[in-house]
Design a protein around this motif. Structure first.
Motif, PDB file in Angstrom:
ATOM      1  N   ALA A 395     -13.364  20.515  53.244  1.00 51.14           N
ATOM      2  CA  ALA A 395     -12.718  19.200  53.347  1.00 51.14           C
ATOM      3  C   ALA A 395     -13.200  18.265  52.243  1.00 51.14           C
ATOM      4  CB  ALA A 395     -12.990  18.603  54.719  1.00 51.14           C
ATOM      5  N   ASP A 396     -14.477  18.378  51.869  1.00 47.23           N
ATOM      6  CA  ASP A 396     -15.012  17.530  50.799  1.00 47.23           C
ATOM      7  C   ASP A 396     -14.239  17.698  49.498  1.00 47.23           C
ATOM      8  OD1 ASP A 396     -16.954  16.671  52.562  1.00 47.23           O
ATOM      9  OD2 ASP A 396     -18.529  17.974  51.758  1.00 47.23           O
ATOM     10  N   ARG A 397     -13.819  18.924  49.249  1.00 49.78           N
ATOM     11  CA  ARG A 397     -13.090  19.145  47.991  1.00 49.78           C
ATOM     12  C   ARG A 397     -11.581  19.063  48.181  1.00 49.78           C
ATOM     13  NH1 ARG A 397     -14.956  24.634  48.989  1.00 49.78           N
ATOM     14  NH2 ARG A 397     -13.149  26.020  49.333  1.00 49.78           N
ATOM     15  N   GLY A 398     -11.134  18.624  49.367  1.00 51.86           N
ATOM     16  CA  GLY A 398      -9.719  18.388  49.608  1.00 51.86           C
ATOM     17  C   GLY A 398      -8.950  19.578  50.127  1.00 51.86           C
ATOM     18  N   ASP A 399      -9.629  20.685  50.431  1.00 57.48           N
ATOM     19  CA  ASP A 399      -8.944  21.871  50.957  1.00 57.48           C
ATOM     20  C   ASP A 399      -8.952  21.798  52.482  1.00 57.48           C
ATOM     21  OD1 ASP A 399      -7.879  24.315  51.544  1.00 57.48           O
ATOM     22  OD2 ASP A 399      -9.184  25.467  50.201  1.00 57.48           O
ATOM     23  N   PHE A 400      -8.073  20.961  53.023  1.00 60.52           N
ATOM     24  CA  PHE A 400      -8.096  20.707  54.461  1.00 60.52           C
ATOM     25  C   PHE A 400      -7.548  21.880  55.264  1.00 60.52           C
ATOM     26  CE2 PHE A 400      -7.943  16.459  52.491  1.00 60.52           C
ATOM     27  CZ  PHE A 400      -9.152  15.973  52.971  1.00 60.52           C
ATOM     28  N   ALA A 401      -6.663  22.678  54.668  1.00 64.79           N
ATOM     29  CA  ALA A 401      -6.160  23.853  55.385  1.00 64.79           C
ATOM     30  C   ALA A 401      -7.286  24.862  55.612  1.00 64.79           C
ATOM     31  CB  ALA A 401      -5.014  24.491  54.600  1.00 64.79           C
ATOM     32  N   GLN A 402      -8.077  25.080  54.570  1.00 61.20           N
ATOM     33  CA  GLN A 402      -9.216  25.988  54.707  1.00 61.20           C
ATOM     34  C   GLN A 402     -10.228  25.427  55.700  1.00 61.20           C
ATOM     35  OE1 GLN A 402      -9.685  28.954  53.714  1.00 61.20           O
ATOM     36  NE2 GLN A 402     -11.879  29.282  54.038  1.00 61.20           N
ATOM     37  N   ALA A 403     -10.445  24.112  55.648  1.00 59.98           N
ATOM     38  CA  ALA A 403     -11.369  23.489  56.598  1.00 59.98           C
ATOM     39  C   ALA A 403     -10.900  23.716  58.027  1.00 59.98           C
ATOM     40  CB  ALA A 403     -11.481  21.994  56.304  1.00 59.98           C
ATOM     41  N   GLU A 404      -9.618  23.518  58.276  1.00 58.97           N
ATOM     42  CA  GLU A 404      -9.079  23.701  59.630  1.00 58.97           C
ATOM     43  C   GLU A 404      -9.280  25.135  60.107  1.00 58.97           C
ATOM     44  OE1 GLU A 404      -6.879  21.800  62.888  1.00 58.97           O
ATOM     45  OE2 GLU A 404      -7.749  20.996  61.056  1.00 58.97           O
ATOM     46  N   ALA A 540     -11.598   3.121  44.989  1.00 61.83           N
ATOM     47  CA  ALA A 540     -11.828   2.687  43.610  1.00 61.83           C
ATOM     48  C   ALA A 540     -12.502   3.787  42.806  1.00 61.83           C
ATOM     49  CB  ALA A 540     -12.677   1.418  43.598  1.00 61.83           C
ATOM     50  N   GLU A 541     -13.505   4.444  43.389  1.00 57.88           N
ATOM     51  CA  GLU A 541     -14.176   5.527  42.683  1.00 57.88           C
ATOM     52  C   GLU A 541     -13.202   6.654  42.372  1.00 57.88           C
ATOM     53  OE1 GLU A 541     -17.821   8.740  43.311  1.00 57.88           O
ATOM     54  OE2 GLU A 541     -16.562   8.120  44.977  1.00 57.88           O
ATOM     55  N   GLN A 542     -12.357   7.005  43.339  1.00 60.82           N
ATOM     56  CA  GLN A 542     -11.415   8.106  43.136  1.00 60.82           C
ATOM     57  C   GLN A 542     -10.436   7.783  42.018  1.00 60.82           C
ATOM     58  OE1 GLN A 542     -11.617  11.001  44.399  1.00 60.82           O
ATOM     59  NE2 GLN A 542      -9.598  11.973  44.510  1.00 60.82           N
ATOM     60  N   ILE A 543      -9.976   6.540  41.962  1.00 59.48           N
ATOM     61  CA  ILE A 543      -9.047   6.140  40.897  1.00 59.48           C
ATOM     62  C   ILE A 543      -9.723   6.266  39.536  1.00 59.48           C
ATOM     63  CG2 ILE A 543      -7.853   4.152  39.895  1.00 59.48           C
ATOM     64  CD1 ILE A 543      -7.259   3.246  42.794  1.00 59.48           C
ATOM     65  N   ASP A 712      -2.203   8.956  40.172  1.00 58.06           N
ATOM     66  CA  ASP A 712      -2.115  10.127  41.063  1.00 58.06           C
ATOM     67  C   ASP A 712      -3.511  10.566  41.495  1.00 58.06           C
ATOM     68  OD1 ASP A 712       0.682  10.342  40.958  1.00 58.06           O
ATOM     69  OD2 ASP A 712       0.586  11.377  39.029  1.00 58.06           O
ATOM     70  N   PHE A 713      -4.344   9.585  41.805  1.00 57.72           N
ATOM     71  CA  PHE A 713      -5.736   9.871  42.157  1.00 57.72           C
ATOM     72  C   PHE A 713      -5.860  10.863  43.300  1.00 57.72           C
ATOM     73  CE2 PHE A 713      -4.313   6.354  44.766  1.00 57.72           C
ATOM     74  CZ  PHE A 713      -4.739   6.723  46.030  1.00 57.72           C
ATOM     75  N   HIS A 714      -4.851  10.868  44.191  1.00 53.71           N
ATOM     76  CA  HIS A 714      -4.926  11.739  45.362  1.00 53.71           C
ATOM     77  C   HIS A 714      -4.822  13.211  44.998  1.00 53.71           C
ATOM     78  CE1 HIS A 714      -0.725  10.780  44.587  1.00 53.71           C
ATOM     79  NE2 HIS A 714      -0.401  11.902  45.198  1.00 53.71           N
ATOM     80  N   ARG A 715      -4.385  13.489  43.760  1.00 52.51           N
ATOM     81  CA  ARG A 715      -4.284  14.877  43.308  1.00 52.51           C
ATOM     82  C   ARG A 715      -5.547  15.346  42.583  1.00 52.51           C
ATOM     83  NH1 ARG A 715       1.084  16.376  43.664  1.00 52.51           N
ATOM     84  NH2 ARG A 715       2.605  14.671  43.692  1.00 52.51           N
ATOM     85  N   THR A 716      -6.446  14.424  42.315  1.00 51.11           N
ATOM     86  CA  THR A 716      -7.649  14.764  41.554  1.00 51.11           C
ATOM     87  C   THR A 716      -8.539  15.696  42.367  1.00 51.11           C
ATOM     88  OG1 THR A 716      -7.588  12.664  40.379  1.00 51.11           O
ATOM     89  CG2 THR A 716      -9.688  13.843  40.397  1.00 51.11           C
ATOM     90  N   ARG A 725     -12.874  10.693  52.892  1.00 52.36           N
ATOM     91  CA  ARG A 725     -12.459  11.846  52.085  1.00 52.36           C
ATOM     92  C   ARG A 725     -11.012  12.241  52.345  1.00 52.36           C
ATOM     93  NH1 ARG A 725     -16.185  16.425  55.117  1.00 52.36           N
ATOM     94  NH2 ARG A 725     -15.070  16.412  57.090  1.00 52.36           N
ATOM     95  N   TRP A 726     -10.520  12.029  53.580  1.00 50.49           N
ATOM     96  CA  TRP A 726      -9.119  12.371  53.860  1.00 50.49           C
ATOM     97  C   TRP A 726      -8.185  11.316  53.292  1.00 50.49           C
ATOM     98  CZ3 TRP A 726      -5.146  10.202  56.900  1.00 50.49           C
ATOM     99  CH2 TRP A 726      -4.026  11.034  57.062  1.00 50.49           C
ATOM    100  N   GLN A 727      -8.544  10.029  53.478  1.00 52.17           N
ATOM    101  CA  GLN A 727      -7.656   8.965  53.026  1.00 52.17           C
ATOM    102  C   GLN A 727      -7.418   9.003  51.528  1.00 52.17           C
ATOM    103  OE1 GLN A 727     -10.088   8.706  55.226  1.00 52.17           O
ATOM    104  NE2 GLN A 727      -9.806   7.011  56.681  1.00 52.17           N
ATOM    105  N   VAL A 728      -8.467   9.310  50.723  1.00 54.94           N
ATOM    106  CA  VAL A 728      -8.297   9.267  49.269  1.00 54.94           C
ATOM    107  C   VAL A 728      -7.536  10.475  48.749  1.00 54.94           C
ATOM    108  CG1 VAL A 728     -10.350   7.856  48.932  1.00 54.94           C
ATOM    109  CG2 VAL A 728     -10.544  10.347  48.797  1.00 54.94           C
ATOM    110  N   ARG A 729      -7.221  11.413  49.634  1.00 52.22           N
ATOM    111  CA  ARG A 729      -6.359  12.539  49.248  1.00 52.22           C
ATOM    112  C   ARG A 729      -4.893  12.245  49.581  1.00 52.22           C
ATOM    113  NH1 ARG A 729     -11.398  14.795  49.120  1.00 52.22           N
ATOM    114  NH2 ARG A 729     -11.675  16.022  47.244  1.00 52.22           N
ATOM    115  N   GLN A 730      -4.603  11.024  50.075  1.00 45.51           N
ATOM    116  CA  GLN A 730      -3.235  10.617  50.385  1.00 45.51           C
ATOM    117  C   GLN A 730      -2.774   9.592  49.340  1.00 45.51           C
ATOM    118  OE1 GLN A 730      -2.386  12.495  53.073  1.00 45.51           O
ATOM    119  NE2 GLN A 730      -4.564  13.042  53.013  1.00 45.51           N
ATOM    120  N   LYS A 731      -1.462   9.487  49.185  1.00 47.35           N
ATOM    121  CA  LYS A 731      -0.938   8.428  48.327  1.00 47.35           C
ATOM    122  C   LYS A 731      -1.323   7.078  48.898  1.00 47.35           C
ATOM    123  CE  LYS A 731       3.089  10.764  46.336  1.00 47.35           C
ATOM    124  NZ  LYS A 731       4.563  10.714  46.167  1.00 47.35           N
ATOM    125  N   ILE A 732      -1.466   6.114  48.002  1.00 47.55           N
ATOM    126  CA  ILE A 732      -1.858   4.789  48.449  1.00 47.55           C
ATOM    127  C   ILE A 732      -0.800   4.225  49.382  1.00 47.55           C
ATOM    128  CG2 ILE A 732      -0.786   3.340  46.664  1.00 47.55           C
ATOM    129  CD1 ILE A 732      -3.649   2.054  46.369  1.00 47.55           C
TER     130      ILE A 732
END
Length: 764
Positions: A395-404, A540-543, A712-716, A725-732
């Protein structure tokens, strides 16, 4: 430690060991008689000599008895009977009896009493293997010696061979069903073998003979605790304490029962009493630390664990306990060191491996953390902790499917794991389709558990109902979580924070900040994102970290300690310059792993709003972004997060309002004394409403050229460990703006903060 009636064993119960010293020989060899023949009975003795030696012993004149026997032995040096007599008399004086007793056995190999005496002394000295051999020889000669059966079985238990001890205890009880020592110790052996039901039967049999046996009551209570029969266990253990108030083991066992009943404060009180009665009772110290941890008091728990480690420094578990407390206190570097010490002593210590992996994750050493988890799974494919942590790492790296998927595997091993249920709720939006999750969480709450787990589940249930729009139910769970955290955690020090802010404002005034310091760094590498937690700092950090010339370092723990060092340097200019030079150098070294090939490293530690002045002194050319968000949205979001003891103000709305006003005091000061080229204030709501405009301003302020990829910070692809960590993987989106309106009926203590915002924000 030699085993004795009240000595503790690691599980918390006492084991009775009766020292089996043979009887004093009835006769001693007379002068001029032939030596004892091996295997023969004692020769005829002059009655005067026997009577004289016996009389001396009965009068307690043991030294004289030994002298007289030694004189006789000079005339008959091969008299096994005399050697036996001298050995026993020396043992009773606390002197070295083994040479005499061994000589007696050599001369009288068929004399059961000689072997019994030797076995008793060896056992008392803790030489259990040798003692066992002597006692076994007694049983070859006299198979029905009940005391020796029990003593031999005790030796086997002390050697960790309880399974071999059980038949000996049972054999003794066949001869005499009412032997207290055999009943008690058989119960202990059965419990150690996991046969608690049969152990309870033996303890009950013993108590039917003597209901007021304190130790039997303590042992029965301890075993009932292991069987989950907690109320009866509590009754038995309280009786044991009443019967023997100075028995440390009884207070220890009472603490264990109270802990199992989720009554950590009472448990800690009983365990403190156990330690007062026996300061070297290491297991009671560990149990005390555990109870304090259950109550959220990690600082006192750490003290108890460290005292135990001082007593037993080679015990891997001890270093693991210390590491766990340090982790909860946020001392990650020290925690990692203690985990490594535990693993150096016991490389396969699964809990230390998992703990080390957890701490390394927060230090950003993700590959090492992942490797430790996979090592755990290699030996235990269903290891819940390893699967859950791997899920969090995914989940930290944005792979929420693998986390689930990983969380699902963990729940397959333990359907009611509070930690896993909490992780699932934290890493995505919950929906009505999560009924099975809700059922599992509610069922788990119905069972006794550690306080930290109950608090975590309350927060998770609050989030579940919030996601579904059931705001009354959500707030009820959040309130319970925070009330538990406040009741058992570190209190919020209002006066202390006010003094800290006063000192900051007085120290970092315009004169100091405008003077400059030759020892400061000219580096523009670090960019600091500060503000209240939950104010958009992670966004802000993610952007910024989405820029090709920037790297996100996450929350760098540095400036709290740096502020202490700067204060210790005093007010002399030269000392301050030297301190600032050291701090700047150390900080750049700290973030160096993030700096390769980039122009900016983003440090988004929100609480650095307290240290903006010190940061500016150390790095006059560094930029500081101050994230601002509606105070009620900010405070409510804090109230809804499980920060443990790290944010004690977050557990009470009045305290949150007080903390927020202190935050306003210090940030108003920075606004007055720092130049606009140093400090950029970014309104969260404005960033959401006009993402491109504010992204351009942030990049320009930090000295970075425009890159559309920052939109497109949510794609980074990067690691984000914070609660966002989940919110910053979504569009603003504006979903979290004005959220406080959903909970307005409950927010009376926060409403005065509305005076700090404009009319539009006040009306929602």
């Amino acid at each position: 430690m030699k085993p004795g009636r009240n000595d503790p064993c690691p599980c918390g119960s006492g084991r009775k060991f009766k020292l089996c010293c043979g009887a004093l020989p009835a006769a001693a060899a007379a002068p001029g008689r032939a030596p004892d023949a091996p295997g023969a009975g004692p020769p005829a003795q002059p009655q005067g000599s026997i009577a004289a030696l016996g009389a001396l012993v009965r009068q307690g004149r043991l030294a004289e008895a030994e002298t007289q026997a030694s004189l006789l032995l000079e005339r008959s040096p091969d008299s096994g009977t005399l050697w036996k007599f001298i050995g026993v008399v020396r043992a009773r004086q606390g002197r070295d009896a083994l040479p005499a007793l061994r000589r007696a056995v050599d001369l009288l190999p068929g004399d059961a009493e000689a072997h019994r005496n030797l076995g008793a002394v060896l056992k008392e000295q803790g030489r259990l293997e040798e003692a066992l051999a002597s006692l076994a020889r007694v049983l070859e000669i006299e198979p029905q010696d009940l005391a020796v059966m029990i003593a031999a079985a005790d030796c086997l238990c002390a050697l960790g061979r309880a399974r071999e001890a059980v038949p000996l205890y049972e054999r003794a009880l066949e001869r005499n069903p009412n032997l207290p020592e055999a009943l008690n110790n058989l119960g202990n052996a059965l419990r150690e073998l996991g046969d608690c039901t049969r152990a309870v039967e033996r303890y009950r049999q013993l108590l039917s003979l003597n209901p007021d046996d304190a130790e039997a009551n303590a042992n029965l209570g301890n075993t009932l605790r292991q069987l989950g029969q907690l109320e009866e266990a509590l009754s038995c253990t309280r009786k044991a304490v009443a019967l023997d108030p100075r028995a440390a083991i009884a207070h220890n066992n009472l603490g264990l029962v109270l802990a199992a009943l989720a009554r950590p404060a009472e448990a800690a009180a009983s365990l403190r009493r156990a330690v007062e009665l026996n300061p070297r009772f290491t297991q009671a110290l560990y149990n005390l630390g555990n109870a304090l941890c259950d109550g959220g008091d990690y600082a006192r728990a750490l003290d108890a664990y460290r005292r135990a480690v001082d007593l037993e420094p080679q015990r891997a578990d001890g270093h693991w306990h210390v590491a766990r407390a340090l982790y909860e206190l946020g001392e990650l570097a020290e925690s990692v060191g203690s985990y490594r010490r535990a693993l150096a002593l016991q490389p396969e210590h699964a809990q230390a491996r998992l703990g080390l992996a957890t701490a390394l994750r927060l230090e950003g050493r993700l590959e090492e953390a992942r490797a430790l988890c996979h090592a755990l799974l290699a030996s235990d494919p269903g290891h819940v902790g390893a699967l859950a942590l791997l899920g969090d790492l995914s989940a930290d790296r944005g792979d929420f499917a693998q986390a689930e998927a990983l969380f699902g595997r963990a729940l397959a091993s333990d359907a009611g794991s509070p930690a896993v249920l909490c992780s699932i709720a934290a890493q995505r939006r919950m929906t009505a389709a999560d009924g099975a999750w809700l059922e599992a969480a509610v069922e788990a709450l119905g069972k006794p558990m550690a306080l930290a787990h109950e608090i975590g589940l309350r927060y998770a249930l609050g989030k579940y109902h919030d996601d579904l729009g059931s705001y009354a139910e959500a707030f009820a769970h959040y309130r319970q979580a925070n009330e538990l955290s406040a009741r058992h955690g570190v209190p919020y020090d209002r006066a202390g924070l006010e003094r800290q802010v006063d000192e900051i404002i007085a120290t970092f005034d315009a004169a100091l900040l405008g003077a400059g310091h030759s020892g400061a760094s000219a580096s523009e590498l670090p960019v600091f994102v500060v503000g209240m937690p939950r104010s958009g700092t992670t966004l802000a950090e993610q952007i910024l970290a989405s820029h090709t010339q920037a790297s996100g370092a996450g929350e760098v723990r540095f400036w709290d300690r740096a502020a202490e060092l700067f204060r210790e340097a005093g007010s002399a200019t030269a000392a301050r310059r030297a301190a600032l030079a050291d701090l700047a150098r150390d900080y750049l070294a700290r973030i160096s792993e993030h700096s390769a090939g980039v122009q900016r490293v983003i440090d988004k530690m929100p609480a650095n709003f307290l240290h903006a002045g010190l940061i500016h002194l150390a790095f006059p050319h560094a930029r500081i972004l101050h994230m601002q968000r509606h105070p009620l949205d900010t405070c409510l979001s804090l109230y809804f997060q499980n920060f443990g003891d790290r944010q004690p103000h977050a557990h009470d709305l009045d305290s949150l309002a007080h903390y927020y006003r202190q935050y306003v005091r210090v940030t108003d000061h920075w606004r007055a004394v720092l130049a606009p080229t140093t400090l950029l204030e970014v309104p969260y709501e404005a960033l959401v409403a006009n993402q491109e405009r504010w992204t351009r301003r942030m990049l320009e302020f930090t000295g970075l050229p425009w890159e559309a990829r920052c939109l497109d910070f949510h794609r980074t692809e990067r690691v984000v460990i914070t609660a966002s960590r989940w919110q910053v993987r979504q569009k603003i989106n504006s979903g979290s703006i004005g959220r406080w309106r959903n909970y307005e009926p409950y927010l009376a203590p926060l409403r005065p903060l509305l005076e700090l915002v404009g009319d539009d924000a006040r009306s929602g």
